[in-house]
Design an enzyme around this catalytic site. Structure first.
Site, PDB file in Angstrom:
ATOM      1  N   ASP A 209      22.250  15.512 -12.524  1.00 39.74           N
ATOM      2  CA  ASP A 209      22.970  16.374 -13.441  1.00 39.74           C
ATOM      3  C   ASP A 209      24.452  16.746 -12.973  1.00 39.74           C
ATOM      4  OD1 ASP A 209      22.407  17.253 -15.988  1.00 39.74           O
ATOM      5  OD2 ASP A 209      21.235  18.922 -15.391  1.00 39.74           O
TER       6      ASP A 209
ATOM      7  N   ALA B  76      27.031  28.160 -15.675  1.00 43.36           N
ATOM      8  CA  ALA B  76      28.013  27.062 -15.310  1.00 43.36           C
ATOM      9  C   ALA B  76      27.427  25.989 -15.015  1.00 43.36           C
ATOM     10  CB  ALA B  76      28.711  27.770 -14.446  1.00 43.36           C
TER      11      ALA B  76
ATOM     12  N   ASN C  90      27.751  23.983 -11.946  1.00 47.14           N
ATOM     13  CA  ASN C  90      27.712  23.642 -10.529  1.00 47.14           C
ATOM     14  C   ASN C  90      26.269  24.140  -9.892  1.00 47.14           C
ATOM     15  OD1 ASN C  90      28.282  26.474 -10.550  1.00 47.14           O
ATOM     16  ND2 ASN C  90      29.875  26.422  -9.049  1.00 47.14           N
TER      17      ASN C  90
ATOM     18  N   SER D  50      34.042  30.930 -16.078  1.00 49.29           N
ATOM     19  CA  SER D  50      35.495  31.094 -16.020  1.00 49.29           C
ATOM     20  C   SER D  50      36.036  32.352 -16.589  1.00 49.29           C
ATOM     21  CB  SER D  50      36.343  29.850 -16.598  1.00 49.29           C
ATOM     22  OG  SER D  50      36.171  29.620 -17.893  1.00 49.29           O
TER      23      SER D  50
ATOM     24  N   THR E   7      36.535  31.913 -20.649  1.00 46.26           N
ATOM     25  CA  THR E   7      35.252  32.173 -21.398  1.00 46.26           C
ATOM     26  C   THR E   7      34.979  33.795 -21.083  1.00 46.26           C
ATOM     27  OG1 THR E   7      34.666  29.995 -20.807  1.00 46.26           O
ATOM     28  CG2 THR E   7      32.904  31.397 -21.340  1.00 46.26           C
TER      29      THR E   7
ATOM     30  N   GLU F  65      29.865  36.800 -13.807  1.00 48.05           N
ATOM     31  CA  GLU F  65      29.895  36.162 -12.438  1.00 48.05           C
ATOM     32  C   GLU F  65      31.143  35.157 -12.631  1.00 48.05           C
ATOM     33  OE1 GLU F  65      29.088  37.454  -9.712  1.00 48.05           O
ATOM     34  OE2 GLU F  65      27.306  38.430 -10.335  1.00 48.05           O
TER      35      GLU F  65
ATOM     36  N   CYS G 165      32.228  28.953  -6.817  1.00 43.05           N
ATOM     37  CA  CYS G 165      33.072  30.187  -7.188  1.00 43.05           C
ATOM     38  C   CYS G 165      33.827  30.838  -5.988  1.00 43.05           C
ATOM     39  CB  CYS G 165      32.278  31.124  -8.143  1.00 43.05           C
ATOM     40  SG  CYS G 165      30.636  31.390  -7.436  1.00 43.05           S
TER      41      CYS G 165
ATOM     42  N   GLU H 161      42.720  28.760  -9.265  1.00 42.00           N
ATOM     43  CA  GLU H 161      41.472  28.231  -8.851  1.00 42.00           C
ATOM     44  C   GLU H 161      41.494  26.737  -9.348  1.00 42.00           C
ATOM     45  OE1 GLU H 161      37.722  29.420 -11.149  1.00 42.00           O
ATOM     46  OE2 GLU H 161      37.032  29.670  -9.194  1.00 42.00           O
TER      47      GLU H 161
ATOM     48  N   LYS I 159      37.829  42.821  -9.400  1.00 43.08           N
ATOM     49  CA  LYS I 159      39.251  42.656 -10.273  1.00 43.08           C
ATOM     50  C   LYS I 159      38.755  41.394 -11.395  1.00 43.08           C
ATOM     51  CE  LYS I 159      41.927  42.109  -6.518  1.00 43.08           C
ATOM     52  NZ  LYS I 159      43.261  41.838  -5.936  1.00 43.08           N
TER      53      LYS I 159
ATOM     54  N   GLY J  41      34.892  39.468 -11.869  1.00 42.81           N
ATOM     55  CA  GLY J  41      33.316  39.926 -12.308  1.00 42.81           C
ATOM     56  C   GLY J  41      33.076  41.342 -12.876  1.00 42.81           C
TER      57      GLY J  41
ATOM     58  N   GLU K  18      24.805  40.309  -9.143  1.00 44.29           N
ATOM     59  CA  GLU K  18      23.538  39.574  -9.228  1.00 44.29           C
ATOM     60  C   GLU K  18      22.916  39.718  -7.839  1.00 44.29           C
ATOM     61  OE1 GLU K  18      24.502  35.562 -10.932  1.00 44.29           O
ATOM     62  OE2 GLU K  18      23.578  36.608 -12.447  1.00 44.29           O
TER      63      GLU K  18
HETATM   64  P1  NDP Z   1      33.094  27.737 -18.440  1.00 41.21           P
HETATM   65  O1  NDP Z   1      33.560  29.248 -18.637  1.00 41.21           O
HETATM   66  O2  NDP Z   1      33.948  26.699 -19.076  1.00 41.21           O
HETATM   67  O3  NDP Z   1      31.569  27.831 -19.047  1.00 41.21           O
HETATM   68  C1  NDP Z   1      30.524  28.722 -18.848  1.00 41.21           C
HETATM   69  C2  NDP Z   1      29.432  28.706 -19.669  1.00 41.21           C
HETATM   70  O4  NDP Z   1      29.856  29.398 -20.665  1.00 41.21           O
HETATM   71  C3  NDP Z   1      28.981  27.309 -20.111  1.00 41.21           C
HETATM   72  O5  NDP Z   1      27.766  27.429 -20.369  1.00 41.21           O
HETATM   73  C4  NDP Z   1      29.907  27.232 -21.509  1.00 41.21           C
HETATM   74  O6  NDP Z   1      29.414  26.235 -22.378  1.00 41.21           O
HETATM   75  C5  NDP Z   1      29.940  28.663 -22.044  1.00 41.21           C
HETATM   76  N1  NDP Z   1      30.825  29.070 -23.063  1.00 41.21           N
HETATM   77  C6  NDP Z   1      31.895  28.415 -22.996  1.00 41.21           C
HETATM   78  N2  NDP Z   1      32.840  28.941 -24.125  1.00 41.21           N
HETATM   79  C7  NDP Z   1      31.873  30.177 -24.542  1.00 41.21           C
HETATM   80  C8  NDP Z   1      32.084  31.097 -25.585  1.00 41.21           C
HETATM   81  N3  NDP Z   1      33.074  31.332 -26.468  1.00 41.21           N
HETATM   82  N4  NDP Z   1      31.111  32.076 -25.793  1.00 41.21           N
HETATM   83  C9  NDP Z   1      29.863  31.975 -24.756  1.00 41.21           C
HETATM   84  N5  NDP Z   1      29.861  30.643 -23.962  1.00 41.21           N
HETATM   85  C10 NDP Z   1      30.687  30.122 -23.737  1.00 41.21           C
HETATM   86  O7  NDP Z   1      32.966  27.537 -17.027  1.00 41.21           O
HETATM   87  P2  NDP Z   1      32.477  26.324 -16.157  1.00 41.21           P
HETATM   88  O8  NDP Z   1      30.908  25.922 -16.671  1.00 41.21           O
HETATM   89  O9  NDP Z   1      33.539  25.146 -16.401  1.00 41.21           O
HETATM   90  O10 NDP Z   1      32.151  26.662 -14.515  1.00 41.21           O
HETATM   91  C11 NDP Z   1      33.291  26.663 -13.806  1.00 41.21           C
HETATM   92  C12 NDP Z   1      33.768  28.541 -13.873  1.00 41.21           C
HETATM   93  O11 NDP Z   1      32.546  29.021 -13.542  1.00 41.21           O
HETATM   94  C13 NDP Z   1      34.811  28.400 -12.592  1.00 41.21           C
HETATM   95  O12 NDP Z   1      35.825  29.436 -12.996  1.00 41.21           O
HETATM   96  C14 NDP Z   1      33.950  29.059 -11.626  1.00 41.21           C
HETATM   97  O13 NDP Z   1      34.270  30.016 -10.459  1.00 41.21           O
HETATM   98  C15 NDP Z   1      32.875  29.894 -12.334  1.00 41.21           C
HETATM   99  N6  NDP Z   1      31.674  30.203 -11.466  1.00 41.21           N
HETATM  100  C16 NDP Z   1      31.296  31.254 -10.996  1.00 41.21           C
HETATM  101  C17 NDP Z   1      30.265  31.770 -10.208  1.00 41.21           C
HETATM  102  C18 NDP Z   1      30.031  33.087  -9.730  1.00 41.21           C
HETATM  103  O14 NDP Z   1      28.795  33.373  -9.638  1.00 41.21           O
HETATM  104  N7  NDP Z   1      30.677  34.014  -9.779  1.00 41.21           N
HETATM  105  C19 NDP Z   1      29.368  30.750  -9.769  1.00 41.21           C
HETATM  106  C20 NDP Z   1      29.488  29.452 -10.506  1.00 41.21           C
HETATM  107  C21 NDP Z   1      30.837  29.026 -11.136  1.00 41.21           C
HETATM  108  P3  NDP Z   1      29.875  24.704 -22.404  1.00 41.21           P
HETATM  109  O15 NDP Z   1      29.646  24.197 -20.904  1.00 41.21           O
HETATM  110  O16 NDP Z   1      29.085  23.966 -23.195  1.00 41.21           O
HETATM  111  O17 NDP Z   1      31.469  24.863 -22.471  1.00 41.21           O
END
Ligand code: NDP
Length: 486
Positions: free
Chosen positions: A93, A149, A151, A227, A230, A248, A282, A383, A453, A456, A460
């Site tokens: 995956d 997300a 990862n 992100s 989002t 997060e 992240c 980032e 900031k 988040g 968790e």
């Molecule tokens: P995204 O923000 O693109 O997506 C996160 C999730 O939100 C996905 O399931 C996505 O669906 C969904 N999503 C997108 N748009 C919307 C919306 N308008 N309303 C509700 N849900 C939505 O992040 P990524 O998946 O690209 O992951 C990378 C980011 O996550 C990085 O910035 C990273 O730093 C952060 N991250 C933070 C962590 C933490 O614990 N602090 C851990 C891991 C990552 P879809 O994929 O279908 O677009």
């Protein structure tokens, strides 16, 4: 290679399909092969999932906490038994190497064990009020939505589901459309462990499905890992309905290496902080602040050890680094490398796309280190979410603290020094929610995890997560007569 699940969604204890939704192609990032085809949830699927969660939640919450915990601990056992199969699924995956993903089910199991055990002793207080008394109760919120997300898909699903379910909530989880498979496996495991139907549901989809869940009237809480852009959207729609949120998000975390640091450990920390999980983490410490007094010794070992990183077939247990998640992310990382060069940073190693036999379409990027960077460079501010380390120099403690904090993010930070006083003094000043002294990227379930900031809101892991999945009820109990002037 195929990893087709029985259907796209898991609702009320069973697989459910609805091929009216937009199609989702699941791609193995090492080869570009399509390993599964799923469908994004239609509004009917969203309604069914939320409805199933609502119908199941009340009865689930009425079980004794110890009984809920027992089911979660059974799920932990199954996760551990199946770690080989689940690890392989996670590699297909995400593209992350099997060497890492074999550990992911164990991390998910830790969450089930921790919250499954902790919940029986997570209760309210007795409050002495003299003639009368009060007490407080921890109560569930109701239906919670988890959005993940790409990862660490199974870990993220478990980190949200375990505290939510332990507390007596029901959950609808939407994985990233890039990595939809392991959440379905987790849902199956929950059913096998004895979780009542409807308490944990999985729906697939793109951002619009996440948004439909986040805005749904029945949903009490949304927990997003993703992100900042989002998060703005999700918290906007959640705020319009006054829902609880946990966010997060990303980071641009600093690792400060003082001149008295143990060099091998500091280099190990920097490598883990940038190249673990292909740099798609992240908390990654992508700004390495090196004291001038340790610079040469550190960079010598960093270069040697970076060159030892084996990049290639993610399913080979000897491989250290695999491909990035998708073409967009791959191009984004390569663009940042080009910007780093254009803006004047020196490329110490990496920077290219390796040519690997049998993986012509693989989305690989060499582990990359930039030195002689300055704080204002794009690679030191944004980032990247890929295997790109930026090394900066410093001379004075006050100055490096100011520079480390000069970012919109605040997820994590690390300090390497043998001077204990300095370690604690500096960590106290760093604006980050998750910090390490003389190590990096260790996130045990026992420690709260989250950001300051723009990284988040909420936490968790640990008992803090149970607080975020509960609401507190205060009860005043009168034992005498009511004094009333009327
Ligand atoms: P995204 O923000 O693109 O997506 C996160 C999730 O939100 C996905 O399931 C996505 O669906 C969904 N999503 C997108 N748009 C919307 C919306 N308008 N309303 C509700 N849900 C939505 O992040 P990524 O998946 O690209 O992951 C990378 C980011 O996550 C990085 O910035 C990273 O730093 C952060 N991250 C933070 C962590 C933490 O614990 N602090 C851990 C891991 C990552 P879809 O994929 O279908 O677009």
């Amino acid at each position: 290679m195929k990893a087709q699940p029985l259907a796209s969604h898991y609702i009320n204890g069973a697989y459910v399909e609805d091929d009216h939704g937009r199609s989702i192609e699941v791609i193995y990032p090492a080869t570009g092969e399509i390993i599964a085809r799923l469908y994004s949830a239609t509004s009917d699927i969203v309604e069914r999932a939320v409805g199933a969660a609502r119908a199941a939640q009340g009865k689930w919450a009425k079980l004794k906490p110890v009984a809920r915990g027992r089911i979660l601990r059974r799920a932990a056992d199954i996760l551990r038994e199946r770690h080989a199969q689940l690890g392989r699924l996670e590699t297909l995956d995400t593209g992350r190497v099997i060497q890492e993903t074999l550990g992911d089910p164990g991390v998910a199991a830790n969450a089930m064990e921790f919250f499954g055990g902790a919940i029986a002793s997570f209760y309210g207080d007795y409050i002495d009020l003299g003639q009368s008394f009060g007490y407080s109760r921890r109560e569930p919120l109701g239906v919670c939505v988890g959005i993940g997300a790409w990862n660490f898909p199974i870990q993220i699903a478990a980190m949200k589901a375990a505290p939510a379910l332990a507390m007596g909530n029901a959950m609808v989880f939407k994985p990233s459309e890039n990595t939809p498979l392991s959440a379905l496996a987790l849902a199956e495991i929950f059913t096998e462990a004895g979780l009542p139907d409807g308490v944990f549901n999985v729906v697939q989809g793109y951002g619009d499905v996440g948004e439909a869940l986040a805005i749904h009237e029945t949903v009490a809480k949304v927990s997003l890992t993703g992100s900042v852009p989002t998060a703005r959207k999700v918290s906007g729609v959640a705020a319009s309905k006054l829902k609880h949120i946990t966010l997060e998000l990303g980071g641009k975390s600093p690792v400060i290496v003082f001149d008295d640091a143990e060099v091998e450990n500091a280099v190990s920390g920097a490598l883990a902080a940038n190249f673990y999980a292909n740099g798609e983490v992240c908390t990654n410490g992508t700004r390495i602040f090196l004291h001038e007094g340790i610079r040469d010794r550190f960079l010598k070992r960093l270069t040697e050890r970076t060159k030892n990183i084996r990049i290639g077939d993610p399913l080979d247990p000897e491989t250290h680094m695999g491909p990035l998640i998708n073409k967009t992310q791959h191009q984004k990382v390569l663009d940042y490398i080009a910007i780093g060069k254009t803006e004047g940073a020196t490329l110490l190693c990496g920077g290219g796309v390796p040519r690997l036999q049998g993986f012509d379409s693989g989305l690989f990027v060499e582990p990359t280190v930039f030195v002689d960077a300055t704080d204002s460079m794009t690679i030191a501010r944004e980032e990247i979410f890929g295997p790109v380390m930026t090394v900066l120099s410093f001379r004075h403690e006050d100055d490096v603290i100011r520079r480390a904090n000069d970012t919109q993010f605040g997820l994590a930070a690390g300090v390497f020094t043998r001077d204990l006083s300095r370690a604690h003094r500096v960590i106290t000043e760093l604006q980050a929610g998750t910090c390490w002294i003389n190590t990096y990227n260790r996130t045990p379930i026992e420690l709260p995890f989250g950001g300051y900031k723009h990284s988040g809101i909420g936490r968790e892991n640990a008992l803090a997560a149970l607080s975020h999945y509960s609401q507190l009820k205060s009860i005043y109990v009168e034992t005498g007569d009511i004094a009333n002037p009327y």
